[in-house]
Design a protein around this motif. Structure first.
Motif, PDB file in Angstrom:
ATOM      1  N   LEU A   1      -7.135   1.177  -2.001  1.00 31.69           N
ATOM      2  CA  LEU A   1      -7.193   2.595  -1.610  1.00 31.69           C
ATOM      3  C   LEU A   1      -6.323   3.475  -2.500  1.00 31.69           C
ATOM      4  O   LEU A   1      -6.781   4.536  -2.966  1.00 31.69           O
ATOM      5  CB  LEU A   1      -6.812   2.750  -0.141  1.00 31.69           C
TER       6      LEU A   1
ATOM      7  N   ILE B   1      -8.095   3.802  -5.863  1.00 30.82           N
ATOM      8  CA  ILE B   1      -9.286   4.663  -5.798  1.00 30.82           C
ATOM      9  C   ILE B   1      -8.871   6.130  -5.748  1.00 30.82           C
ATOM     10  O   ILE B   1      -9.465   6.992  -6.421  1.00 30.82           O
ATOM     11  CB  ILE B   1     -10.146   4.298  -4.574  1.00 30.82           C
ATOM     12  N   SER B   2      -7.830   6.415  -4.951  1.00 32.58           N
ATOM     13  CA  SER B   2      -7.369   7.807  -4.863  1.00 32.58           C
ATOM     14  C   SER B   2      -6.848   8.298  -6.207  1.00 32.58           C
ATOM     15  O   SER B   2      -7.051   9.461  -6.581  1.00 32.58           O
ATOM     16  CB  SER B   2      -6.284   7.932  -3.790  1.00 32.58           C
TER      17      SER B   2
ATOM     18  N   ALA C   1       0.836  -1.211   0.000  1.00 29.58           N
ATOM     19  CA  ALA C   1       0.000   0.000   0.000  1.00 29.58           C
ATOM     20  C   ALA C   1       0.865   1.253   0.000  1.00 29.58           C
ATOM     21  O   ALA C   1       0.582   2.238  -0.715  1.00 29.58           O
ATOM     22  CB  ALA C   1      -0.926  -0.010   1.220  1.00 29.58           C
TER      23      ALA C   1
END
Length: 415
Positions: free
Chosen positions: A397, A400-401, A308
């Motif tokens: 995440l 998506i960002s 991540a």
């Protein structure tokens, strides 16, 4: 379909560029996934190898085989002081059960004794596992012979001085010469070799027929009698397909009758079923699996955070490129899948490194320990799938960002 192939190709190139341009950062980020996959697959491969070894070692035995003796294979609710008062099973009881039991394929008798030394001319082999037994044990134990045979009923009953050698024992005493018909010394007596068993390899429980010899139990009984230095066991092989609970009840009833035990009096013997022992081992192996998953789960968690992190950095570094792509008509899902694929590819690379390490260690240990560690295709697919799942979860995440970036702001940020 072509769109997704192009996405996959671009994501793969971006992942490889990340590895090239930021080697240390990427390596540290992938380390968690590598260690996690390595830990899980190493545990699963070890457990699978143990399962295969146990299955191989017990393949010649019927899981319903019963070992009737004064000791229990597993934990017992009977106090230790009480168990120590139990009498040994007797040869006469073996004869009686063999004559009266129904639904029984084979009944054998065996003695557990201390290891001994064998001598042939000037050659000596020490720490040999001695297996004094009745003639039925050859079939019950599923012995396979390279040369010769097992002793017959007449030799067993009379306690003839004949002996069957394990492969390593025969090799250590006779080398390349034929041992059949040769005489060796054991217990200060001369034994004639009548058989040599096929090579078995190391057993899971540390035992192996390769370092064992079989001889008639009545030979030792004739020499020493039924003394406490030898622990006897009656081995029962029931017919296939019978009700085991009913069969054990019959065994208990017959032995209690032979011993003249009263109704309500506690059994002073144990009926050990081989399947119960294997279930006990399976339980231990299952617990090892759970512990391995728990420990490895923490490594995978760290690996997920590493993926991540590198993806968030990747989004920040390519903000300008994302803005240009969106201004040229790229849809949000295109950007989303691009980063998701990249995260999955990076994670899978880490997973494959972990699998490669397991494979290398399995090869080394298999040669060093004479134990076959197997990395099955199922575990390879599981490791790859887990790595891909970690990459997918960790990349959601950041993807998506990236997909939600405003193209104008993204271009301006990168200027």
């Amino acid at each position: 379909m072509l769109l997704y192939l192009r996405l996959l190709n671009e994501s793969f190139r971006f992942a490889i560029n990340a590895l090239r341009n930021n080697k240390l950062r990427t390596l540290l980020s992938l380390l968690g996934v590598t260690i996690g996959i390595f830990s899980i697959i190493a545990v699963l491969a070890a457990v699978d190898s143990l399962d295969r070894k146990i299955a191989k070692d017990l393949s010649s035995l019927d899981k319903n085989t019963i070992y009737l003796m004064r000791f229990s294979f597993g934990p017992s609710e009977i106090p230790k002081w009480k168990r120590e008062q139990f009498p040994n099973v007797k040869y006469d009881e073996y004869i009686n059960l063999k004559r009266t039991l129904t639904n029984t394929d084979q009944v054998g008798f065996q003695l557990f004794v201390a290891n001994e030394t064998l001598k042939y001319d000037s050659k000596t082999v020490s720490d040999v596992n001695i297996v004094p037994s009745s003639y039925e044990m050859g079939d019950i134990d599923g012995l396979v012979f390279e040369k010769g045979r097992f002793y017959n009923e007449a030799e067993s009953n009379s306690g003839t001085a004949v002996i069957v050698l394990g492969y390593d024992i025969a090799d250590g005493l006779f080398g390349s010469s034929d041992p059949i018909g040769k005489n060796l010394r054991l217990y200060g007596q001369r034994f004639t070799v009548i058989g040599v068993m096929e090579k078995q390899g190391a057993g899971f429980f540390g035992d192996s027929n390769d370092t064992s010899v079989y001889l008639p139990a009545n030979f030792l009984r004739r020499m020493y009698g039924d003394n406490d230095a030898m622990t006897p066991v009656i081995v029962l092989k029931p017919e296939k397909g019978i009700d085991m609970d009913a069969y054990k009840a019959e065994v208990s009833y017959k032995l209690r009758s032979i011993r003249g035990m009263k109704a309500g009096e506690m059994d002073n013997f144990f009926i050990n079923v081989l399947s119960g022992f294997t279930d006990f081992i399976d339980g231990i192996i299952g617990q090892m699996n759970v512990v391995g998953w728990i420990i490895s789960g923490f490594s995978l968690l760290v690996g997920g955070f590493g993926i991540a992190n590198i993806m968030f950095v990747s989004v920040k570094e390519r903000t300008n490129l994302i803005g240009i792509q969106k201004s040229l008509g790229a849809k949000n899902k295109f950007i989303l899948f691009q980063f998701l694929f990249e995260a999955v590819i990076l994670s899978v690379i880490g997973g494959l490194i972990g699998l490669f390490l397991v494979w290398i260690i399995a090869l080394v240990l298999s040669k060093a320990l004479d134990f076959e560690f197997v990395l099955g295709m199922g575990n390879v697919l599981l490791g790859t799938g887990l790595a891909a799942l970690i990459g997918l979860i960790s990349g959601i995440l950041p993807a998506i960002s990236a997909a939600n970036l405003d193209p104008v702001e993204a271009i301006r940020t990168g200027m």
